[in-house]
Every structure is written in structure tokens, then in C-alpha cells.
Design a protein around this motif. Structure first.
Motif, PDB file in Angstrom:
ATOM      1  N   GLU A  54      72.856  16.594  55.943  1.00 54.23           N
ATOM      2  CA  GLU A  54      73.046  15.162  55.711  1.00 54.23           C
ATOM      3  C   GLU A  54      73.834  14.912  54.427  1.00 54.23           C
ATOM      4  O   GLU A  54      74.692  14.031  54.390  1.00 54.23           O
ATOM      5  N   ARG A  55      73.568  15.702  53.388  1.00 50.80           N
ATOM      6  CA  ARG A  55      74.319  15.573  52.143  1.00 50.80           C
ATOM      7  C   ARG A  55      75.795  15.891  52.383  1.00 50.80           C
ATOM      8  O   ARG A  55      76.678  15.164  51.942  1.00 50.80           O
ATOM      9  N   SER A 100      77.443  13.041  54.222  1.00 51.24           N
ATOM     10  CA  SER A 100      77.660  11.894  53.332  1.00 51.24           C
ATOM     11  C   SER A 100      78.840  12.139  52.400  1.00 51.24           C
ATOM     12  O   SER A 100      79.673  11.248  52.183  1.00 51.24           O
TER      13      SER A 100
END
Length: 180
Positions: A13-14, A17
Motif C-alpha cells: 500500500e505504501r 501511494s
């Protein structure tokens, strides 16, 4: 085991993003469609590996899609910018009209000249996502790979998120072109 799985999910997810932020920064500073696609392709390769990227925009005057930019470093002569892609019977047309991602693991199954050239160039899979801005379809962003089954639902979902940002940049580039 569960903690490691959670850490991997957080890392993914990082990374997503960070990619979306990097793409956003790149898109807002680029008004040339070919340069925009080239820079986008470089960013995308980090999380959605591909060999070919393309933009096909809707041409209202003929009610068809038209190839506006291509990024295929090794076989550019196989693809023609400005070529028309029919809405009926093409994967790009299906992505455009349904406004849904299309994953194809046999791109040659489509009976269009572009699909036949993709197959001749060794393309084994592709993912096409609609470009929509202000509820108005603009065209299709596509990536393709020389590997079989290179794209899955998760990759298509990420590409769909990126397409939302790309739509704004495409709209800006088209407006800039009209002003010029």
C-alpha cells in the motif's frame, strides 16, 4: 506469519501511494501526450511491469478511438499514431464503451489490425482501462506485455486508479493543444 503478511500488505500500500504521488507530480507538469505516456510508462513499470503502453483517445468526428501515443521501444514501426481503432469488436472499444478494465491474455483473439500486429510483435497479454473525466469518456490507457498472463485484477484496479489521474492530464494536454 500473520504479522509478516500484514507488513507485506502495508509495504504494498505504501508503494502504491508513493507511485500515485509520483505519477500525479509527473502528470501535472506534462502537456505533450507522447512525453506524458513515456514518463507514465517509466513510473508504471515499477509496479505494473509491461513492454508496451498506449493512449487511444475518442475522436468525436468519426465516433471511433484514435491512437494518440505509443511507447513500444523495440518495434515502433509496427504501430501507427493516428490509426483508428473501432469501438465495435476491439478490446479498447469494449473498455471505452463499458467504462470497465479489460484484461486480455490472447490479444490476437480480437480481429482488428492493431490486435494482429500486437500478436505479430509477440504481445501475449494486455490490460486496457478507460479514461473518464467529469463522467465523460475520453479514451483508453493500455499496457501490454510479451509475457503470458502478465496482468491480473489487482493490476487492473491499480491501473484504473492511475487512469483517473491520467484523464485529467489528457484533458489538460488536449485543451493546451487547442489553445496552441
Amino acid at each position: 506469519q500473520e504479522a509478516q503478511s500484514y507488513q507485506r500488505q502495508l509495504a504494498r500500500e505504501r508503494d502504491r501511494s508513493e507511485l500515485l504521488l509520483e505519477i500525479n507530480n509527473m502528470l501535472v507538469s506534462n502537456l505533450n501526450l507522447r512525453e506524458l505516456l513515456s514518463a507514465l510508462s517509466v513510473c508504471l513499470r515499477k509496479v505494473v511491469p509491461h513492454d508496451v503502453a498506449g493512449l487511444a483517445l475518442y475522436d468525436y468526428s468519426i465516433n471511433q478511438l484514435r491512437i494518440s501515443a505509443l511507447e513500444f521501444p523495440t518495434k515502433e514501426d509496427l504501430f501507427v499514431e493516428g490509426e483508428i481503432i473501432p469501438l465495435d469488436g476491439s478490446p479498447a472499444g469494449r473498455a471505452f464503451t463499458t467504462r470497465q478494465p479489460v484484461i486480455m491474455n490472447e490479444p490476437g483473439a480480437a480481429e482488428t489490425p492493431v490486435a494482429k500486429r500486437f500478436t505479430a510483435a509477440g504481445v501475449k497479454s494486455c490490460c486496457l482501462v478507460p479514461l473518464v473525466s467529469h463522467d465523460r469518456p475520453l479514451g483508453v490507457l493500455s499496457v501490454a506485455s510479451l509475457r503470458e498472463n502478465a496482468f491480473d485484477a489487482e493490476g487492473a484496479e491499480l491501473l484504473g486508479q492511475i487512469a483517473k489521474q491520467v484523464s485529467i492530464a489528457v484533458e489538460n494536454a488536449c485543451a493546451f493543444r487547442k489553445i496552441e
